[in-house]
Design a protein around this motif. Structure first.
Motif, PDB file in Angstrom:
ATOM      1  N   ILE A  51      -4.887  -1.407   0.124  1.00 17.61           N
ATOM      2  CA  ILE A  51      -4.450  -0.329  -0.764  1.00 17.61           C
ATOM      3  C   ILE A  51      -5.545   0.721  -0.894  1.00 17.61           C
ATOM      4  CG2 ILE A  51      -3.759   0.218  -3.130  1.00 17.61           C
ATOM      5  CD1 ILE A  51      -2.522  -2.614  -3.255  1.00 17.61           C
ATOM      6  N   ALA A  52      -6.791   0.275  -1.077  1.00 16.90           N
ATOM      7  CA  ALA A  52      -7.910   1.217  -1.146  1.00 16.90           C
ATOM      8  C   ALA A  52      -8.063   1.973   0.168  1.00 16.90           C
ATOM      9  CB  ALA A  52      -9.192   0.477  -1.498  1.00 16.90           C
ATOM     10  N   ASP A  53      -7.875   1.284   1.295  1.00 17.07           N
ATOM     11  CA  ASP A  53      -7.926   1.956   2.598  1.00 17.07           C
ATOM     12  C   ASP A  53      -6.854   3.043   2.675  1.00 17.07           C
ATOM     13  OD1 ASP A  53     -10.062   0.554   3.727  1.00 17.07           O
ATOM     14  OD2 ASP A  53      -8.752  -1.027   4.520  1.00 17.07           O
ATOM     15  N   ARG A  54      -5.639   2.723   2.265  1.00 15.85           N
ATOM     16  CA  ARG A  54      -4.532   3.686   2.363  1.00 15.85           C
ATOM     17  C   ARG A  54      -4.779   4.902   1.481  1.00 15.85           C
ATOM     18  NH1 ARG A  54      -1.724   7.208   2.280  1.00 15.85           N
ATOM     19  NH2 ARG A  54       0.542   7.394   2.586  1.00 15.85           N
ATOM     20  N   LEU A  55      -5.360   4.702   0.299  1.00 18.69           N
ATOM     21  CA  LEU A  55      -5.608   5.813  -0.622  1.00 18.69           C
ATOM     22  C   LEU A  55      -6.911   6.537  -0.326  1.00 18.69           C
ATOM     23  CD1 LEU A  55      -4.657   4.131  -4.043  1.00 18.69           C
ATOM     24  CD2 LEU A  55      -3.215   5.610  -2.616  1.00 18.69           C
ATOM     25  N   ALA A  56      -7.747   5.965   0.552  1.00 19.95           N
ATOM     26  CA  ALA A  56      -9.120   6.460   0.747  1.00 19.95           C
ATOM     27  C   ALA A  56      -9.855   6.476  -0.588  1.00 19.95           C
ATOM     28  CB  ALA A  56      -9.121   7.848   1.387  1.00 19.95           C
ATOM     29  N   ALA A  57      -9.654   5.416  -1.358  1.00 19.95           N
ATOM     30  CA  ALA A  57     -10.168   5.326  -2.730  1.00 19.95           C
ATOM     31  C   ALA A  57     -11.311   4.329  -2.817  1.00 19.95           C
ATOM     32  CB  ALA A  57      -9.043   4.905  -3.679  1.00 19.95           C
ATOM     33  N   ASP A  58     -12.065   4.428  -3.894  1.00 24.16           N
ATOM     34  CA  ASP A  58     -13.077   3.419  -4.193  1.00 24.16           C
ATOM     35  C   ASP A  58     -12.399   2.089  -4.506  1.00 24.16           C
ATOM     36  OD1 ASP A  58     -15.085   5.305  -3.944  1.00 24.16           O
ATOM     37  OD2 ASP A  58     -15.143   5.749  -6.093  1.00 24.16           O
ATOM     38  N   LEU A  59     -13.085   1.013  -4.199  1.00 23.59           N
ATOM     39  CA  LEU A  59     -12.614  -0.334  -4.538  1.00 23.59           C
ATOM     40  C   LEU A  59     -13.683  -1.041  -5.352  1.00 23.59           C
ATOM     41  CD1 LEU A  59     -10.586  -2.732  -4.167  1.00 23.59           C
ATOM     42  CD2 LEU A  59     -11.974  -3.402  -2.195  1.00 23.59           C
ATOM     43  N   ALA A  89       0.802  -1.220   0.000  1.00 24.48           N
ATOM     44  CA  ALA A  89       0.000   0.000   0.000  1.00 24.48           C
ATOM     45  C   ALA A  89       0.835   1.271   0.000  1.00 24.48           C
ATOM     46  CB  ALA A  89      -0.950  -0.009   1.202  1.00 24.48           C
ATOM     47  N   GLU A  90       1.902   1.318   0.779  1.00 19.93           N
ATOM     48  CA  GLU A  90       2.718   2.537   0.840  1.00 19.93           C
ATOM     49  C   GLU A  90       3.392   2.820  -0.491  1.00 19.93           C
ATOM     50  OE1 GLU A  90       2.991   4.965   2.987  1.00 19.93           O
ATOM     51  OE2 GLU A  90       1.451   3.984   4.205  1.00 19.93           O
ATOM     52  N   ARG A  91       3.869   1.769  -1.146  1.00 14.89           N
ATOM     53  CA  ARG A  91       4.515   1.950  -2.446  1.00 14.89           C
ATOM     54  C   ARG A  91       3.510   2.448  -3.481  1.00 14.89           C
ATOM     55  NH1 ARG A  91       8.936  -1.490  -3.459  1.00 14.89           N
ATOM     56  NH2 ARG A  91       8.697  -0.908  -5.654  1.00 14.89           N
ATOM     57  N   VAL A  92       2.302   1.944  -3.420  1.00 11.15           N
ATOM     58  CA  VAL A  92       1.260   2.413  -4.341  1.00 11.15           C
ATOM     59  C   VAL A  92       0.914   3.864  -4.054  1.00 11.15           C
ATOM     60  CG1 VAL A  92      -1.125   2.103  -5.083  1.00 11.15           C
ATOM     61  CG2 VAL A  92       0.336   0.105  -4.722  1.00 11.15           C
ATOM     62  N   ALA A  93       0.798   4.220  -2.775  1.00  7.48           N
ATOM     63  CA  ALA A  93       0.477   5.599  -2.414  1.00  7.48           C
ATOM     64  C   ALA A  93       1.526   6.559  -2.947  1.00  7.48           C
ATOM     65  CB  ALA A  93       0.351   5.722  -0.898  1.00  7.48           C
ATOM     66  N   GLU A  94       2.795   6.179  -2.885  1.00  7.69           N
ATOM     67  CA  GLU A  94       3.857   7.017  -3.434  1.00  7.69           C
ATOM     68  C   GLU A  94       3.696   7.185  -4.941  1.00  7.69           C
ATOM     69  OE1 GLU A  94       7.486   5.167  -2.357  1.00  7.69           O
ATOM     70  OE2 GLU A  94       7.197   5.446  -0.198  1.00  7.69           O
ATOM     71  N   VAL A 131       4.048  -1.481  -9.973  1.00  5.33           N
ATOM     72  CA  VAL A 131       4.541  -1.495  -8.597  1.00  5.33           C
ATOM     73  C   VAL A 131       4.567  -2.953  -8.153  1.00  5.33           C
ATOM     74  CG1 VAL A 131       4.223  -0.671  -6.248  1.00  5.33           C
ATOM     75  CG2 VAL A 131       3.499   0.759  -8.184  1.00  5.33           C
ATOM     76  N   CYS A 132       5.765  -3.492  -8.001  1.00  3.22           N
ATOM     77  CA  CYS A 132       5.936  -4.894  -7.607  1.00  3.22           C
ATOM     78  C   CYS A 132       7.018  -4.952  -6.545  1.00  3.22           C
ATOM     79  CB  CYS A 132       6.317  -5.741  -8.826  1.00  3.22           C
ATOM     80  SG  CYS A 132       6.604  -7.479  -8.452  1.00  3.22           S
ATOM     81  N   LEU A 133       6.707  -5.529  -5.394  1.00  2.00           N
ATOM     82  CA  LEU A 133       7.658  -5.561  -4.290  1.00  2.00           C
ATOM     83  C   LEU A 133       8.792  -6.541  -4.517  1.00  2.00           C
ATOM     84  CD1 LEU A 133       5.221  -5.430  -1.227  1.00  2.00           C
ATOM     85  CD2 LEU A 133       6.414  -3.536  -2.350  1.00  2.00           C
ATOM     86  N   SER A 134       8.537  -7.595  -5.271  1.00  2.00           N
ATOM     87  CA  SER A 134       9.552  -8.624  -5.473  1.00  2.00           C
ATOM     88  C   SER A 134       9.360  -9.258  -6.850  1.00  2.00           C
ATOM     89  CB  SER A 134       9.435  -9.698  -4.379  1.00  2.00           C
ATOM     90  OG  SER A 134      10.381 -10.730  -4.566  1.00  2.00           O
ATOM     91  N   ALA A 135      10.454  -9.353  -7.606  1.00  2.95           N
ATOM     92  CA  ALA A 135      10.418 -10.002  -8.922  1.00  2.95           C
ATOM     93  C   ALA A 135      11.568 -10.998  -9.004  1.00  2.95           C
ATOM     94  CB  ALA A 135      10.514  -8.966 -10.035  1.00  2.95           C
TER      95      ALA A 135
END
Length: 217
Positions: A44-52, A14-19, A179-183
């Motif tokens: 992620i939607a919670d962190r952005l306060a976005a619609d899901l 979520a933090e990486r997406v918010a950035e 946005v991918c944390l691990s590849a």
């Protein structure tokens, strides 16, 4: 990087997406690929306060070997095929007609089941974050991205906790950012990177959707 479960992976992502989204977070929309993408998308939607909401897609497996994905469909969009996998399997698009029909029927069932008559989510002019629990070949997300891009979004981001480098590189041109944390180079399978990768049900989808005020009728 091994994730405890999908929810923990979503919190980590979520933090990486918010950035990446920036200060338009509350005007964005997070779209999950059900079933597995929803528990990742909710934090992620919670962190952005976005619609899901959801984009319903189905993998098109090889005849006789359904686990081997040759393509995918999303919503009412056309099929998207992996040309290399078609050649490897010795299969043509015409050979996929029965599989395509069966998967369109199942996709329609899931749309009716998950949305309960609601229309597809509006994405025109919005920042869209497409979320799944991981990418192996990326073919299902590819179909979903084509569907989203056909509806004139402002920006499209793809967010996943883990992905194969090949899938990331395939899908990057379809997005404004991945946005991918691990590849990991030795990817194996999505479930390998989770301690708990339990199969989800339609009821699990309902529970997340209802929390975001999309109660099913």
């Amino acid at each position: 990087m091994i994730f405890e479960d999908r929810s923990q992976a979503g919190r980590a992502l979520a933090e990486r997406v918010a950035e990446a989204v920036g200060d338009v977070g509350a005007r964005s929309i997070v779209l999950a690929l059900p079933r597995g993408g929803l528990p990742v998308a909710a934090p992620i939607a919670d962190r952005l306060a976005a619609d899901l909401d959801i984009v319903v897609a189905r993998k098109l497996g090889a005849p006789g070997h359904p686990e081997f994905g040759l393509g995918a469909i999303a919503e009412d969009g056309p099929p998207v095929y992996d040309r290399n996998n078609l050649r490897y399997a010795g299969v043509t698009e015409e050979d996929m007609a029965a599989t395509l029909a069966a998967e369109r029927a199942e996709l329609g069932r899931r749309v009716r089941r998950y949305r309960g008559g609601r229309p597809a989510p509006p994405v025109t002019g919005r920042v869209v974050v497409l979320v799944d629990d991981g990418l192996a070949t990326g073919v299902t997300a590819h179909a979903a991205l084509r569907w989203i891009n056909g509806r004139d979004p402002a920006r499209v981001l793809l967010a996943v906790p883990v992905c194969s480098p090949q899938a990331r590189d395939l899908l990057a041109p379809e997005t404004d950012g991945v946005v991918c944390l691990s590849a990991p180079p030795e990817f194996r399978a999505v479930g390998y990177w989770y301690h708990d990768f339990a199969q989800l049900t339609d009821d699990d989808v309902d529970a997340v959707m209802q929390r975001f005020h999309h109660a099913l009728k």
